[in-house]
Design a protein around this motif. Structure first.
Motif, PDB file in Angstrom:
ATOM      1  N   ILE A  67      26.449 -50.567  23.842  1.00 57.99           N
ATOM      2  CA  ILE A  67      27.798 -50.985  24.246  1.00 57.99           C
ATOM      3  C   ILE A  67      27.683 -51.721  25.570  1.00 57.99           C
ATOM      4  CG2 ILE A  67      30.128 -50.231  24.844  1.00 57.99           C
ATOM      5  CD1 ILE A  67      29.655 -47.773  23.127  1.00 57.99           C
ATOM      6  N   PRO A  68      28.111 -52.963  25.642  1.00 55.07           N
ATOM      7  CA  PRO A  68      27.992 -53.699  26.915  1.00 55.07           C
ATOM      8  C   PRO A  68      28.905 -53.105  27.982  1.00 55.07           C
ATOM      9  CG  PRO A  68      29.268 -54.953  25.333  1.00 55.07           C
ATOM     10  CD  PRO A  68      28.738 -53.774  24.589  1.00 55.07           C
ATOM     11  N   LYS A  69      28.459 -53.198  29.204  1.00 59.84           N
ATOM     12  CA  LYS A  69      29.221 -52.677  30.321  1.00 59.84           C
ATOM     13  C   LYS A  69      30.313 -53.674  30.710  1.00 59.84           C
ATOM     14  CE  LYS A  69      25.347 -50.070  32.276  1.00 59.84           C
ATOM     15  NZ  LYS A  69      24.507 -49.850  33.479  1.00 59.84           N
ATOM     16  N   GLU A  70      31.455 -53.158  30.999  1.00 61.57           N
ATOM     17  CA  GLU A  70      32.581 -53.983  31.417  1.00 61.57           C
ATOM     18  C   GLU A  70      32.558 -54.140  32.930  1.00 61.57           C
ATOM     19  OE1 GLU A  70      36.162 -52.369  29.992  1.00 61.57           O
ATOM     20  OE2 GLU A  70      35.662 -52.602  27.847  1.00 61.57           O
ATOM     21  N   LYS A  71      32.497 -55.412  33.348  1.00 58.64           N
ATOM     22  CA  LYS A  71      32.496 -55.680  34.778  1.00 58.64           C
ATOM     23  C   LYS A  71      33.935 -55.761  35.282  1.00 58.64           C
ATOM     24  CE  LYS A  71      28.171 -58.270  34.673  1.00 58.64           C
ATOM     25  NZ  LYS A  71      27.502 -59.563  35.003  1.00 58.64           N
ATOM     26  N   PRO A  72      34.232 -55.145  36.362  1.00 58.93           N
ATOM     27  CA  PRO A  72      35.609 -55.197  36.892  1.00 58.93           C
ATOM     28  C   PRO A  72      35.952 -56.614  37.352  1.00 58.93           C
ATOM     29  CG  PRO A  72      34.127 -54.160  38.476  1.00 58.93           C
ATOM     30  CD  PRO A  72      33.329 -54.354  37.213  1.00 58.93           C
ATOM     31  N   MET A  73      37.145 -57.063  36.979  1.00 61.84           N
ATOM     32  CA  MET A  73      37.611 -58.400  37.340  1.00 61.84           C
ATOM     33  C   MET A  73      38.282 -58.354  38.704  1.00 61.84           C
ATOM     34  SD  MET A  73      36.697 -60.329  34.852  1.00 61.84           S
ATOM     35  CE  MET A  73      37.678 -61.768  35.157  1.00 61.84           C
ATOM     36  N   LYS A  74      37.828 -59.220  39.569  1.00 65.95           N
ATOM     37  CA  LYS A  74      38.410 -59.286  40.898  1.00 65.95           C
ATOM     38  C   LYS A  74      39.677 -60.140  40.869  1.00 65.95           C
ATOM     39  CE  LYS A  74      33.999 -58.836  43.334  1.00 65.95           C
ATOM     40  NZ  LYS A  74      33.087 -59.449  44.337  1.00 65.95           N
ATOM     41  N   SER A  75      40.720 -59.597  41.357  1.00 63.43           N
ATOM     42  CA  SER A  75      42.001 -60.295  41.378  1.00 63.43           C
ATOM     43  C   SER A  75      42.008 -61.318  42.509  1.00 63.43           C
ATOM     44  CB  SER A  75      43.144 -59.296  41.548  1.00 63.43           C
ATOM     45  OG  SER A  75      44.367 -59.972  41.603  1.00 63.43           O
ATOM     46  N   VAL A  76      42.277 -62.585  42.131  1.00 62.34           N
ATOM     47  CA  VAL A  76      42.326 -63.648  43.124  1.00 62.34           C
ATOM     48  C   VAL A  76      43.705 -63.729  43.766  1.00 62.34           C
ATOM     49  CG1 VAL A  76      41.925 -66.116  43.493  1.00 62.34           C
ATOM     50  CG2 VAL A  76      40.600 -64.887  41.777  1.00 62.34           C
ATOM     51  N   ILE A  77      44.715 -63.285  42.987  1.00 61.30           N
ATOM     52  CA  ILE A  77      46.085 -63.404  43.494  1.00 61.30           C
ATOM     53  C   ILE A  77      46.311 -62.489  44.680  1.00 61.30           C
ATOM     54  CG2 ILE A  77      48.515 -63.191  42.852  1.00 61.30           C
ATOM     55  CD1 ILE A  77      47.735 -63.822  40.008  1.00 61.30           C
ATOM     56  N   ASP A  78      45.646 -61.313  44.683  1.00 59.80           N
ATOM     57  CA  ASP A  78      45.860 -60.357  45.779  1.00 59.80           C
ATOM     58  C   ASP A  78      45.360 -60.899  47.104  1.00 59.80           C
ATOM     59  OD1 ASP A  78      46.908 -58.728  43.874  1.00 59.80           O
ATOM     60  OD2 ASP A  78      45.064 -57.540  43.593  1.00 59.80           O
ATOM     61  N   SER A  79      44.329 -61.775  47.029  1.00 59.76           N
ATOM     62  CA  SER A  79      43.763 -62.283  48.271  1.00 59.76           C
ATOM     63  C   SER A  79      44.490 -63.496  48.813  1.00 59.76           C
ATOM     64  CB  SER A  79      42.281 -62.632  48.065  1.00 59.76           C
ATOM     65  OG  SER A  79      42.156 -63.633  47.066  1.00 59.76           O
ATOM     66  N   VAL A  80      45.481 -64.035  48.055  1.00 63.01           N
ATOM     67  CA  VAL A  80      46.226 -65.206  48.482  1.00 63.01           C
ATOM     68  C   VAL A  80      47.524 -64.751  49.134  1.00 63.01           C
ATOM     69  CG1 VAL A  80      47.361 -67.334  47.747  1.00 63.01           C
ATOM     70  CG2 VAL A  80      45.227 -66.617  46.661  1.00 63.01           C
ATOM     71  N   THR A  81      47.774 -65.230  50.305  1.00 63.87           N
ATOM     72  CA  THR A  81      48.996 -64.895  51.023  1.00 63.87           C
ATOM     73  C   THR A  81      49.837 -66.153  51.175  1.00 63.87           C
ATOM     74  OG1 THR A  81      47.878 -65.269  53.129  1.00 63.87           O
ATOM     75  CG2 THR A  81      47.919 -63.010  52.290  1.00 63.87           C
ATOM     76  N   LEU A  82      51.091 -66.044  50.776  1.00 69.27           N
ATOM     77  CA  LEU A  82      52.011 -67.168  50.848  1.00 69.27           C
ATOM     78  C   LEU A  82      53.147 -66.835  51.807  1.00 69.27           C
ATOM     79  CD1 LEU A  82      52.260 -68.005  47.030  1.00 69.27           C
ATOM     80  CD2 LEU A  82      50.829 -69.138  48.732  1.00 69.27           C
ATOM     81  N   GLU A  83      53.884 -67.866  52.162  1.00 64.86           N
ATOM     82  CA  GLU A  83      55.051 -67.650  52.998  1.00 64.86           C
ATOM     83  C   GLU A  83      56.119 -66.895  52.203  1.00 64.86           C
ATOM     84  OE1 GLU A  83      56.379 -71.352  54.471  1.00 64.86           O
ATOM     85  OE2 GLU A  83      54.506 -71.812  55.555  1.00 64.86           O
ATOM     86  N   PRO A  84      56.929 -66.102  52.850  1.00 63.98           N
ATOM     87  CA  PRO A  84      57.939 -65.301  52.115  1.00 63.98           C
ATOM     88  C   PRO A  84      58.894 -66.157  51.288  1.00 63.98           C
ATOM     89  CG  PRO A  84      57.695 -64.522  54.377  1.00 63.98           C
ATOM     90  CD  PRO A  84      56.910 -65.794  54.285  1.00 63.98           C
ATOM     91  N   GLU A  85      59.327 -67.295  51.803  1.00 60.84           N
ATOM     92  CA  GLU A  85      60.254 -68.127  51.056  1.00 60.84           C
ATOM     93  C   GLU A  85      59.580 -68.720  49.818  1.00 60.84           C
ATOM     94  OE1 GLU A  85      61.655 -71.031  53.735  1.00 60.84           O
ATOM     95  OE2 GLU A  85      62.781 -69.615  55.020  1.00 60.84           O
ATOM     96  N   LEU A  86      58.308 -69.207  49.957  1.00 58.91           N
ATOM     97  CA  LEU A  86      57.582 -69.779  48.825  1.00 58.91           C
ATOM     98  C   LEU A  86      57.255 -68.728  47.790  1.00 58.91           C
ATOM     99  CD1 LEU A  86      56.233 -72.252  47.579  1.00 58.91           C
ATOM    100  CD2 LEU A  86      54.203 -71.777  48.946  1.00 58.91           C
ATOM    101  N   GLU A  87      56.865 -67.529  48.238  1.00 56.24           N
ATOM    102  CA  GLU A  87      56.541 -66.458  47.295  1.00 56.24           C
ATOM    103  C   GLU A  87      57.779 -66.038  46.519  1.00 56.24           C
ATOM    104  OE1 GLU A  87      54.320 -62.090  47.305  1.00 56.24           O
ATOM    105  OE2 GLU A  87      54.643 -63.199  49.170  1.00 56.24           O
TER     106      GLU A  87
END
Length: 361
Positions: free
Chosen positions: A99-119
């Motif tokens: 059974i192949p091992k599942e590699k955890p996917m790193k979330s890219v969205i969590d590391s991106v910070t936007l301005e409150p109005e744009l978000e």
């Protein structure tokens, strides 16, 4: 230095082969012939059946019957028993399944910070608005090419369907087929033979079932006709005899202005016959011979260029040259004829034209 093997061969150098053959008995000669027949000669061109003797002892059963032979081979294969496997297959699975091992996917969205109005604007945006923003940012893979360029050129939201419109093709308007040629071939031929003054243009394009004899009859009728100015037989399967008939017509006719024989089966001989006929014709100003069944070749194109240089009347010539030399010569010849027409027209309005002297100050 001689080897022992060569020393043994030295004693057979002076042996008389004829004397040995005379001493052999009949049985020994027959045995020697059998041995020689089994040898494969060095000639590769000799068929296999002649290289070796026939070793078949059975009498022939008749000529080859392929179907009967296939039936015999199939029957023999069904009757023969299959070879048992050394280790019989049971379908049992042994060992531990990988059974192949599942590699955890790193979330890219969590590391991106936007301005409150744009978000806040992105969270509340619809799929259509997200697709429009993607087009502005250059993410053209989220939509079709037409939607992408429309979004760039428009100030409003063009993509109303959102992300689901990616796989939908562009709807094109159907183009109706061209209506068949409704020209009555026989009736038009009668008008040409009768020199009808109302008939000035004949269009027989794309009529496939016109007999070659009818096309030749058109050429004969045009010899005495004084009203037809345009004649077109595009895609009528015309060949060299038809082209030669029209070449003979051009030597006599003084009224025809345009002749179109494109998309036919005319070879270099027929084309050269038409071009040579232009030397005796001063009325034809347009000739189209392109898109024939085969290329004319360099030699024919050079002859065409020579004929065009000798013709001072032809103003339009429809043919795509494959060689650069004949193309330039033909283009210059046609341009020169057009310049002569322009100069003669200006001469009629403004009097004679004198060439200007080019001087440097």
């Amino acid at each position: 230095m001689s080897t022992p093997f060569k020393k043994e061969l030295e004693k057979y150098r002076d042996v008389d082969e004829d004397d040995l053959l005379r001493k052999l008995s009949e049985e020994e000669i027959q045995q020697l012939e059998d041995e020689l027949e089994e040898l494969d000669p060095d000639n590769d061109l000799l068929p296999v059946g002649l290289r070796q003797k026939d070793q078949t002892k059975k009498a022939p059963t008749g000529p080859l019957n392929r179907d009967q032979l296939l039936e015999h081979l199939e029957k023999q294969a069904k009757e023969s028993k299959d070879i048992d496997d050394l280790v019989p297959y049971t379908g049992e699975k042994r060992g531990k399944q990988w059974i192949p091992k599942e590699k955890p996917m790193k979330s890219v969205i969590d590391s991106v910070t936007l301005e409150p109005e744009l978000e806040e604007a992105l969270v509340n945006a619809t799929d259509a608005e997200l697709c429009d923003i993607a087009a502005i940012l250059g993410m053209h893979t989220l939509m079709s090419n037409q939607q992408y360029y429309e979004a760039l050129a428009s100030s409003t939201i063009v993509n109303k369907e959102g992300l689901n419109s990616v796989i939908q093709p562009t709807q094109y308007k159907p183009v109706p087929d061209e209506l068949p040629n409704s020209t009555d071939v026989e009736e038009t031929l009668k008008q040409v033979m009768g020199n009808d003054p109302e008939l000035e243009e004949i269009n027989l394009n794309n009529i496939k079932n016109i007999p070659l004899a009818t096309l030749k009859a058109y050429a004969e009728a045009l010899k005495d006709n004084t009203h037809v100015k345009k004649f077109s037989i595009v895609g009528t399967r015309s060949n060299d005899p038809v082209a030669i008939s029209f070449a003979e017509m051009l030597k006599v006719n003084k009224t025809l202005k345009c002749l179109n024989v494109e998309s036919n089966f005319i070879t270099g001989n027929g084309i050269l016959a038409l071009m040579k006929a232009l030397l005796h014709n001063n009325s034809l100003v347009e000739l189209k011979i392109d898109n024939q069944c085969q290329q004319l070749g360099n030699k024919v194109e050079m002859e065409i260029a020579n004929m065009l240089e000798k013709n001072p009347v032809l103003l339009k010539f429809g043919y795509h040259f494959t060689q650069q030399g004949p193309r330039l010569r033909a283009s210059n010849a046609v341009m020169s004829n057009n310049d002569l027409v322009r100069k003669s027209r200006l001469q009629g309005f403004n009097g004679p034209i004198f060439p200007r002297c080019r001087t440097t100050v």
